[in-house]
Scaffold this motif. Structure first.
Motif, PDB file in Angstrom:
ATOM      1  N   TYR A 179      14.935 -22.646 -30.582  1.00  0.00           N
ATOM      2  CA  TYR A 179      14.121 -22.969 -31.763  1.00  0.00           C
ATOM      3  C   TYR A 179      12.891 -22.052 -31.842  1.00  0.00           C
ATOM      4  CZ  TYR A 179      10.434 -25.275 -34.393  1.00  0.00           C
ATOM      5  OH  TYR A 179       9.386 -25.535 -35.249  1.00  0.00           O
ATOM      6  N   LYS A 180      12.237 -21.818 -30.710  1.00  0.00           N
ATOM      7  CA  LYS A 180      11.034 -20.973 -30.704  1.00  0.00           C
ATOM      8  C   LYS A 180      11.370 -19.553 -31.125  1.00  0.00           C
ATOM      9  CE  LYS A 180       8.696 -23.633 -27.083  1.00  0.00           C
ATOM     10  NZ  LYS A 180       8.262 -23.647 -25.658  1.00  0.00           N
ATOM     11  N   ARG A 181      12.483 -19.027 -30.629  1.00  0.00           N
ATOM     12  CA  ARG A 181      12.868 -17.658 -31.002  1.00  0.00           C
ATOM     13  C   ARG A 181      13.175 -17.567 -32.497  1.00  0.00           C
ATOM     14  NH1 ARG A 181      15.736 -17.884 -26.106  1.00  0.00           N
ATOM     15  NH2 ARG A 181      17.667 -18.378 -27.208  1.00  0.00           N
ATOM     16  N   GLU A 182      13.911 -18.544 -33.019  1.00  0.00           N
ATOM     17  CA  GLU A 182      14.300 -18.488 -34.425  1.00  0.00           C
ATOM     18  C   GLU A 182      13.136 -18.797 -35.364  1.00  0.00           C
ATOM     19  OE1 GLU A 182      19.064 -19.365 -34.409  1.00  0.00           O
ATOM     20  OE2 GLU A 182      17.717 -21.008 -34.938  1.00  0.00           O
ATOM     21  N   SER A 183      12.123 -19.520 -34.868  1.00  0.00           N
ATOM     22  CA  SER A 183      10.976 -19.847 -35.725  1.00  0.00           C
ATOM     23  C   SER A 183      10.157 -18.605 -36.064  1.00  0.00           C
ATOM     24  CB  SER A 183      10.083 -20.887 -35.036  1.00  0.00           C
ATOM     25  OG  SER A 183       9.524 -20.361 -33.845  1.00  0.00           O
ATOM     26  N   HIS A 184      10.335 -17.535 -35.283  1.00  0.00           N
ATOM     27  CA  HIS A 184       9.627 -16.279 -35.553  1.00  0.00           C
ATOM     28  C   HIS A 184      10.494 -15.299 -36.328  1.00  0.00           C
ATOM     29  CE1 HIS A 184       6.290 -17.496 -33.019  1.00  0.00           C
ATOM     30  NE2 HIS A 184       7.118 -17.742 -32.017  1.00  0.00           N
ATOM     31  N   SER A 185      11.671 -15.775 -36.751  1.00  0.00           N
ATOM     32  CA  SER A 185      12.591 -14.909 -37.476  1.00  0.00           C
ATOM     33  C   SER A 185      12.758 -15.406 -38.913  1.00  0.00           C
ATOM     34  CB  SER A 185      13.949 -14.881 -36.760  1.00  0.00           C
ATOM     35  OG  SER A 185      14.912 -14.211 -37.535  1.00  0.00           O
ATOM     36  N   MET A 186      13.145 -14.503 -39.793  1.00  0.00           N
ATOM     37  CA  MET A 186      13.378 -14.875 -41.186  1.00  0.00           C
ATOM     38  C   MET A 186      14.670 -15.675 -41.328  1.00  0.00           C
ATOM     39  SD  MET A 186      10.888 -13.744 -43.057  1.00  0.00           S
ATOM     40  CE  MET A 186      11.592 -13.711 -44.692  1.00  0.00           C
ATOM     41  N   LEU A 187      15.580 -15.529 -40.348  1.00  0.00           N
ATOM     42  CA  LEU A 187      16.883 -16.177 -40.423  1.00  0.00           C
ATOM     43  C   LEU A 187      17.076 -17.117 -39.237  1.00  0.00           C
ATOM     44  CD1 LEU A 187      19.709 -16.412 -41.727  1.00  0.00           C
ATOM     45  CD2 LEU A 187      20.426 -14.514 -40.251  1.00  0.00           C
ATOM     46  N   SER A 188      17.450 -18.353 -39.530  1.00  0.00           N
ATOM     47  CA  SER A 188      17.745 -19.332 -38.483  1.00  0.00           C
ATOM     48  C   SER A 188      19.233 -19.629 -38.495  1.00  0.00           C
ATOM     49  CB  SER A 188      16.945 -20.629 -38.708  1.00  0.00           C
ATOM     50  OG  SER A 188      17.363 -21.634 -37.799  1.00  0.00           O
ATOM     51  N   GLU A 189      19.931 -19.126 -37.490  1.00  0.00           N
ATOM     52  CA  GLU A 189      21.370 -19.366 -37.412  1.00  0.00           C
ATOM     53  C   GLU A 189      21.694 -20.818 -37.087  1.00  0.00           C
ATOM     54  OE1 GLU A 189      24.050 -16.220 -35.696  1.00  0.00           O
ATOM     55  OE2 GLU A 189      22.150 -15.573 -34.800  1.00  0.00           O
ATOM     56  N   SER A 190      20.888 -21.423 -36.230  1.00  0.00           N
ATOM     57  CA  SER A 190      21.171 -22.791 -35.782  1.00  0.00           C
ATOM     58  C   SER A 190      20.689 -23.847 -36.770  1.00  0.00           C
ATOM     59  CB  SER A 190      20.500 -23.037 -34.426  1.00  0.00           C
ATOM     60  OG  SER A 190      19.082 -23.075 -34.560  1.00  0.00           O
ATOM     61  N   LEU A 191      19.750 -23.488 -37.644  1.00  0.00           N
ATOM     62  CA  LEU A 191      19.132 -24.407 -38.604  1.00  0.00           C
ATOM     63  C   LEU A 191      18.297 -25.497 -37.914  1.00  0.00           C
ATOM     64  CD1 LEU A 191      21.994 -24.911 -41.249  1.00  0.00           C
ATOM     65  CD2 LEU A 191      20.161 -23.204 -41.198  1.00  0.00           C
ATOM     66  N   LEU A 192      17.929 -25.268 -36.653  1.00  0.00           N
ATOM     67  CA  LEU A 192      17.076 -26.228 -35.944  1.00  0.00           C
ATOM     68  C   LEU A 192      15.663 -26.204 -36.514  1.00  0.00           C
ATOM     69  CD1 LEU A 192      18.140 -25.654 -32.222  1.00  0.00           C
ATOM     70  CD2 LEU A 192      18.612 -27.666 -33.634  1.00  0.00           C
ATOM     71  N   LYS A 193      15.060 -27.377 -36.622  1.00  0.00           N
ATOM     72  CA  LYS A 193      13.686 -27.509 -37.086  1.00  0.00           C
ATOM     73  C   LYS A 193      12.854 -28.232 -36.025  1.00  0.00           C
ATOM     74  CE  LYS A 193      14.718 -27.525 -42.043  1.00  0.00           C
ATOM     75  NZ  LYS A 193      16.103 -27.053 -41.901  1.00  0.00           N
ATOM     76  N   LYS A 194      11.569 -28.249 -36.251  1.00  0.00           N
ATOM     77  CA  LYS A 194      10.652 -28.863 -35.292  1.00  0.00           C
ATOM     78  C   LYS A 194      11.020 -30.322 -35.025  1.00  0.00           C
ATOM     79  CE  LYS A 194       5.692 -29.615 -34.468  1.00  0.00           C
ATOM     80  NZ  LYS A 194       4.331 -29.402 -35.024  1.00  0.00           N
ATOM     81  N   VAL A 195      11.433 -31.026 -36.070  1.00  0.00           N
ATOM     82  CA  VAL A 195      11.755 -32.449 -35.939  1.00  0.00           C
ATOM     83  C   VAL A 195      12.965 -32.667 -35.040  1.00  0.00           C
ATOM     84  CG1 VAL A 195      13.266 -32.541 -37.959  1.00  0.00           C
ATOM     85  CG2 VAL A 195      12.029 -34.586 -37.243  1.00  0.00           C
ATOM     86  N   HIS A 196      13.841 -31.660 -34.911  1.00  0.00           N
ATOM     87  CA  HIS A 196      15.016 -31.769 -34.047  1.00  0.00           C
ATOM     88  C   HIS A 196      14.666 -31.555 -32.582  1.00  0.00           C
ATOM     89  CE1 HIS A 196      17.092 -30.243 -37.881  1.00  0.00           C
ATOM     90  NE2 HIS A 196      17.363 -31.527 -37.778  1.00  0.00           N
ATOM     91  N   VAL A 197      13.586 -30.821 -32.337  1.00  0.00           N
ATOM     92  CA  VAL A 197      13.269 -30.378 -30.978  1.00  0.00           C
ATOM     93  C   VAL A 197      12.163 -31.196 -30.333  1.00  0.00           C
ATOM     94  CG1 VAL A 197      12.483 -28.402 -29.603  1.00  0.00           C
ATOM     95  CG2 VAL A 197      14.023 -28.052 -31.541  1.00  0.00           C
ATOM     96  N   GLU A 198      11.131 -31.519 -31.101  1.00  0.00           N
ATOM     97  CA  GLU A 198      10.003 -32.286 -30.565  1.00  0.00           C
ATOM     98  C   GLU A 198      10.192 -33.751 -30.930  1.00  0.00           C
ATOM     99  OE1 GLU A 198       6.325 -30.522 -31.803  1.00  0.00           O
ATOM    100  OE2 GLU A 198       6.901 -28.516 -31.100  1.00  0.00           O
ATOM    101  N   LEU A 199      10.850 -34.477 -30.042  1.00  0.00           N
ATOM    102  CA  LEU A 199      11.262 -35.852 -30.327  1.00  0.00           C
ATOM    103  C   LEU A 199      10.159 -36.855 -30.020  1.00  0.00           C
ATOM    104  CD1 LEU A 199      14.904 -35.785 -28.897  1.00  0.00           C
ATOM    105  CD2 LEU A 199      14.120 -35.282 -31.222  1.00  0.00           C
ATOM    106  N   THR A 200      10.164 -37.936 -30.785  1.00  0.00           N
ATOM    107  CA  THR A 200       9.269 -39.069 -30.580  1.00  0.00           C
ATOM    108  C   THR A 200      10.137 -40.302 -30.301  1.00  0.00           C
ATOM    109  OG1 THR A 200       9.278 -39.784 -32.895  1.00  0.00           O
ATOM    110  CG2 THR A 200       7.688 -38.064 -32.276  1.00  0.00           C
ATOM    111  N   PRO A 201       9.535 -41.413 -29.856  1.00  0.00           N
ATOM    112  CA  PRO A 201      10.339 -42.631 -29.638  1.00  0.00           C
ATOM    113  C   PRO A 201      11.130 -43.053 -30.877  1.00  0.00           C
ATOM    114  CG  PRO A 201       8.196 -42.881 -28.604  1.00  0.00           C
ATOM    115  CD  PRO A 201       8.146 -41.589 -29.376  1.00  0.00           C
ATOM    116  N   TYR A 202      10.589 -42.767 -32.068  1.00  0.00           N
ATOM    117  CA  TYR A 202      11.275 -43.141 -33.298  1.00  0.00           C
ATOM    118  C   TYR A 202      12.375 -42.137 -33.650  1.00  0.00           C
ATOM    119  CZ  TYR A 202       7.616 -46.597 -33.986  1.00  0.00           C
ATOM    120  OH  TYR A 202       6.765 -47.660 -33.814  1.00  0.00           O
TER     121      TYR A 202
END
Length: 243
Positions: A179-202
């Protein structure tokens, strides 16, 4: 009518109120065995839900205010509701719940101690229809969240680090680094977002977020990353069952 029963427990706000001259908010006497616990405030609601396979009938059957539920007490309530449904005309072919340890112990009790394995179906004898056993099933969305949460808790050199049969690590760091590598790129192959990676109890309870991680797209992208093959194969194995 051919159908099944689902059960689930949800968290509620603890409170005691007076409603129509009755105190509401204490545990249901049927949910506890110890007399001294019957005056405790309830912290959860256990719901039994009946549904036909055609979904023509889909209704809550019973609910119980609980605080702590033993597997033995839960098994008693399960049989109580199965028998009530059978007598009302609903042929219960399956019991579905999440993979909570109490539920799994309850499965062992009502299946008469049969071991839960990956290679056999877990069944319970139906006391009102001996020719028609009841399948005991774990809810797929809960299993998906459990798989993602196990991956999330797996960290390099941590006490819960997972490895595959080839000794390759299966760790959440591979997901967060991608996610960190793709967040610095114009193209995200995985389509991962912050909400997918930084999880909360909810967010850990959100099936959609788990599905977005354990999918074929993420697995294929990770398979190209050096030393992330273990995590990639873990994801691709679950992606076979994710729509």
């Amino acid at each position: 009518m051919t159908g099944f029963i689902c059960l689930d427990e949800m968290k509620i706000k603890e409170n005691l109120v007076l409603r129509e001259g009755k105190l509401v908010g204490l545990v249901d006497p049927m949910s506890v065995t110890e007399e001294n616990k019957r005056n405790e405030l309830a912290s959860n609601i256990l719901v039994f839900y009946g549904r036909t396979v055609t979904r023509k009938v889909s209704v809550p059957i019973a609910w119980y205010a609980t605080r702590s539920m033993t597997a033995g007490r839960l098994a008693s309530l399960v049989w109580k509701n199965i028998i009530a449904c059978e007598k009302a005309g609903l042929q219960v072919h399956a019991l579905i719940c999440d993979g909570h340890p109490t539920n799994r112990k309850m499965f062992r009790i009502i299946s008469q101690g049969h071991k839960i394995t990956m290679r056999s179906n877990l069944m319970a004898h139906n006391p009102l229809a001996v020719h028609r056993p009841i399948a005991l099933l774990s809810d797929p969305p809960h299993l998906l969240k459990t798989a993602r949460n196990s991956l999330y808790n797996s960290r390099k050199n941590g006490s819960k680090e997972m490895i595959d049969v080839q000794g390759r690590p299966i760790v959440w760091t591979d997901i967060s680094d991608l996610y960190k590598r793709e967040s610095h790129s114009m193209l995200s192959e995985s389509l991962l977002k912050k909400v997918h990676v930084e999880l909360t109890p909810y967010s850990k309870m959100n099936v959609g977020l788990a599905r977005a991680v354990l999918n074929e797209r993420v697995g294929k992208v990770l398979s190209k990353v050096p030393r992330a093959e273990g995590t990639a194969d873990y994801i691709l194995n679950f992606a076979k069952y994710v729509l």
